[in-house]
Design a protein around this motif. Structure first.
Motif, PDB file in Angstrom:
ATOM      1  N   LYS A 208      42.546  33.198  60.801  1.00  0.00           N
ATOM      2  CA  LYS A 208      41.319  33.429  60.329  1.00  0.00           C
ATOM      3  C   LYS A 208      40.196  32.685  59.460  1.00  0.00           C
ATOM      4  O   LYS A 208      40.941  32.377  58.740  1.00  0.00           O
ATOM      5  CB  LYS A 208      41.184  34.705  59.134  1.00  0.00           C
ATOM      6  CG  LYS A 208      41.493  36.056  60.808  1.00  0.00           C
ATOM      7  CD  LYS A 208      42.051  37.530  59.935  1.00  0.00           C
ATOM      8  CE  LYS A 208      41.098  37.877  58.321  1.00  0.00           C
ATOM      9  NZ  LYS A 208      42.180  39.217  58.410  1.00  0.00           N
TER      10      LYS A 208
ATOM     11  N   MET B 159      35.131  34.525  59.306  1.00  0.00           N
ATOM     12  CA  MET B 159      35.892  35.232  59.704  1.00  0.00           C
ATOM     13  C   MET B 159      37.245  36.325  59.504  1.00  0.00           C
ATOM     14  O   MET B 159      37.893  37.167  59.249  1.00  0.00           O
ATOM     15  CB  MET B 159      36.598  35.175  60.954  1.00  0.00           C
ATOM     16  CG  MET B 159      35.472  35.246  62.288  1.00  0.00           C
ATOM     17  SD  MET B 159      34.849  36.693  62.806  1.00  0.00           S
ATOM     18  CE  MET B 159      33.567  35.622  63.712  1.00  0.00           C
ATOM     19  N   ARG B 160      37.073  35.738  56.908  1.00  0.00           N
ATOM     20  CA  ARG B 160      38.531  35.914  56.523  1.00  0.00           C
ATOM     21  C   ARG B 160      37.892  37.255  56.690  1.00  0.00           C
ATOM     22  O   ARG B 160      38.644  38.199  55.735  1.00  0.00           O
ATOM     23  CB  ARG B 160      38.386  35.552  56.172  1.00  0.00           C
ATOM     24  CG  ARG B 160      37.207  35.231  54.657  1.00  0.00           C
ATOM     25  CD  ARG B 160      37.490  34.286  53.503  1.00  0.00           C
ATOM     26  NE  ARG B 160      36.475  34.048  52.374  1.00  0.00           N
ATOM     27  CZ  ARG B 160      35.590  33.502  51.894  1.00  0.00           C
ATOM     28  NH1 ARG B 160      35.325  32.689  53.469  1.00  0.00           N
ATOM     29  NH2 ARG B 160      34.591  33.681  51.227  1.00  0.00           N
TER      30      ARG B 160
ATOM     31  N   THR C 115      37.284  40.089  58.339  1.00  0.00           N
ATOM     32  CA  THR C 115      37.502  41.031  59.148  1.00  0.00           C
ATOM     33  C   THR C 115      38.355  41.511  58.915  1.00  0.00           C
ATOM     34  O   THR C 115      39.568  40.962  58.629  1.00  0.00           O
ATOM     35  CB  THR C 115      37.608  39.671  61.169  1.00  0.00           C
ATOM     36  OG1 THR C 115      36.396  38.393  60.752  1.00  0.00           O
ATOM     37  CG2 THR C 115      38.199  40.718  61.784  1.00  0.00           C
TER      38      THR C 115
ATOM     39  N   PHE D 138      39.479  42.867  64.086  1.00  0.00           N
ATOM     40  CA  PHE D 138      40.093  42.072  65.418  1.00  0.00           C
ATOM     41  C   PHE D 138      40.456  42.226  66.225  1.00  0.00           C
ATOM     42  O   PHE D 138      40.774  41.522  67.522  1.00  0.00           O
ATOM     43  CB  PHE D 138      41.193  41.261  63.849  1.00  0.00           C
ATOM     44  CG  PHE D 138      41.829  40.528  65.055  1.00  0.00           C
ATOM     45  CD1 PHE D 138      41.876  38.937  64.955  1.00  0.00           C
ATOM     46  CD2 PHE D 138      43.120  39.993  65.836  1.00  0.00           C
ATOM     47  CE1 PHE D 138      42.178  37.428  65.866  1.00  0.00           C
ATOM     48  CE2 PHE D 138      43.986  39.241  66.169  1.00  0.00           C
ATOM     49  CZ  PHE D 138      43.092  37.924  66.864  1.00  0.00           C
TER      50      PHE D 138
ATOM     51  N   GLU E 239      48.701  33.754  61.472  1.00  0.00           N
ATOM     52  CA  GLU E 239      48.371  35.816  62.383  1.00  0.00           C
ATOM     53  C   GLU E 239      49.616  35.274  63.244  1.00  0.00           C
ATOM     54  O   GLU E 239      49.724  34.848  64.143  1.00  0.00           O
ATOM     55  CB  GLU E 239      47.068  36.286  62.216  1.00  0.00           C
ATOM     56  CG  GLU E 239      46.384  35.760  60.760  1.00  0.00           C
ATOM     57  CD  GLU E 239      46.918  37.111  59.644  1.00  0.00           C
ATOM     58  OE1 GLU E 239      46.412  38.048  59.972  1.00  0.00           O
ATOM     59  OE2 GLU E 239      47.340  36.650  58.690  1.00  0.00           O
TER      60      GLU E 239
ATOM     61  N   LEU F  28      38.439  32.770  64.210  1.00  0.00           N
ATOM     62  CA  LEU F  28      38.820  33.353  65.310  1.00  0.00           C
ATOM     63  C   LEU F  28      39.775  32.639  65.820  1.00  0.00           C
ATOM     64  O   LEU F  28      39.846  32.271  67.435  1.00  0.00           O
ATOM     65  CB  LEU F  28      38.681  34.735  65.795  1.00  0.00           C
ATOM     66  CG  LEU F  28      38.670  36.105  64.519  1.00  0.00           C
ATOM     67  CD1 LEU F  28      38.312  37.128  65.034  1.00  0.00           C
ATOM     68  CD2 LEU F  28      39.363  36.140  63.452  1.00  0.00           C
TER      69      LEU F  28
END
Length: 258
Positions: free
Chosen positions: A34, A38-39, A41, A46, A88, A115
């Motif tokens: 991420k 997008m962090r 999100t 997600f 992740e 992502l």
């Protein structure tokens, strides 16, 4: 005879199960990042984006049986909203075996920028979550010098406990974040405009200790002079070596799987 209520032991759909589905023939473990905007999100956002990517990539994803089938996707160790991450993990089940590199390319193309799929391996079996024992974080502290950060870190490490509060589903909870911190130091690098960066390794306890918990303890109990929001990035997540304060690769055992 059925193995999960939806397929027979011979690998064909069970006609007696509601909405029977084809069985899983391959499980893949996926590492993704991420980055940037997008962090922010959330995990739910997600999950929706990933399911869309599965459909766009036309992957042969397995589904559960029953009246509301859902894709066989297992998430583990998701980072908090607002934190960037390079580590992740999730696992998917397929009804047809595919090359991991092919899946990686297809998903990376289908997901939005920020992502990003980093690695895909065949699962060797067992729960993925059991391998995610700890995380390594780098936390950039805007307008905080390395000297000020080092003084707060020294105070933090000298304490037997560092009690912090966090609002949870059942209300405000107080817990010790000191015990979960395996390693804490000021990184040799400097961040934006020369600010300090913390290098933190935490054990995954219950409740899980987040970067903002460590910052709260450093600020409220250890004299960290921080006014602006820090930027936390998870660099690693996996098996934890407490003695050495390191975090390993949870996908290592799957790289040689057939």
């Amino acid at each position: 005879m059925s193995n999960d209520g939806g397929t027979t032991l011979q690998g064909t759909p069970n006609p007696e199960a509601p909405n029977p589905q084809l069985p899983i023939v391959q499980k893949l473990r996926i590492r993704y990042a991420k980055r940037g905007r997008m962090r922010f999100t959330s995990h739910r956002d997600f999950a929706r984006a990933f399911e869309r990517a599965i459909r766009r990539a036309a992957l042969p994803i397995a589904h559960s049986s029953g009246y509301s089938p859902h894709p066989k996707i297992s998430y583990a160790g998701a980072s908090p909203t607002g934190a960037a991450s390079e580590a992740e993990y999730l696992e998917i089940g397929l009804i047809r075996a595919m090359e991991p590199a092919e899946v990686q390319a297809a998903l990376d193309e289908a997901l939005p920028t920020g992502l990003d799929i980093i690695d895909v391996v065949v699962s060797p079996g067992g729960p993925l979550a059991d391998l995610l024992q700890g995380s390594r974080w780098f936390i950039e502290l805007p307008e905080v010098s390395a000297e000020a950060a080092a003084a707060a870190v020294e105070t933090f490490l000298a304490r037997d406990e560092v009690l912090v509060e966090r609002m949870m589903k059942k209300g405000l909870r107080t817990f010790d974040c000191r015990d979960a911190v395996i390693r804490l130091r000021v990184d040799e690098r400097s961040g934006t405009d020369g600010c300090a960066i913390l290098d933190v390794v935490v054990r995954h306890d219950i409740p899980s200790v987040r970067p903002d918990d460590v910052i709260t303890g450093l600020r409220t109990l250890c004299g960290l002079p921080i006014e602006k929001a820090p930027l936390a990035t998870r660099s690693d997540q996996g098996p934890l070596d407490v003695q050495n304060g390191t975090v390993g690769d949870p996908l290592a055992t799957g790289r040689d799987a057939p």
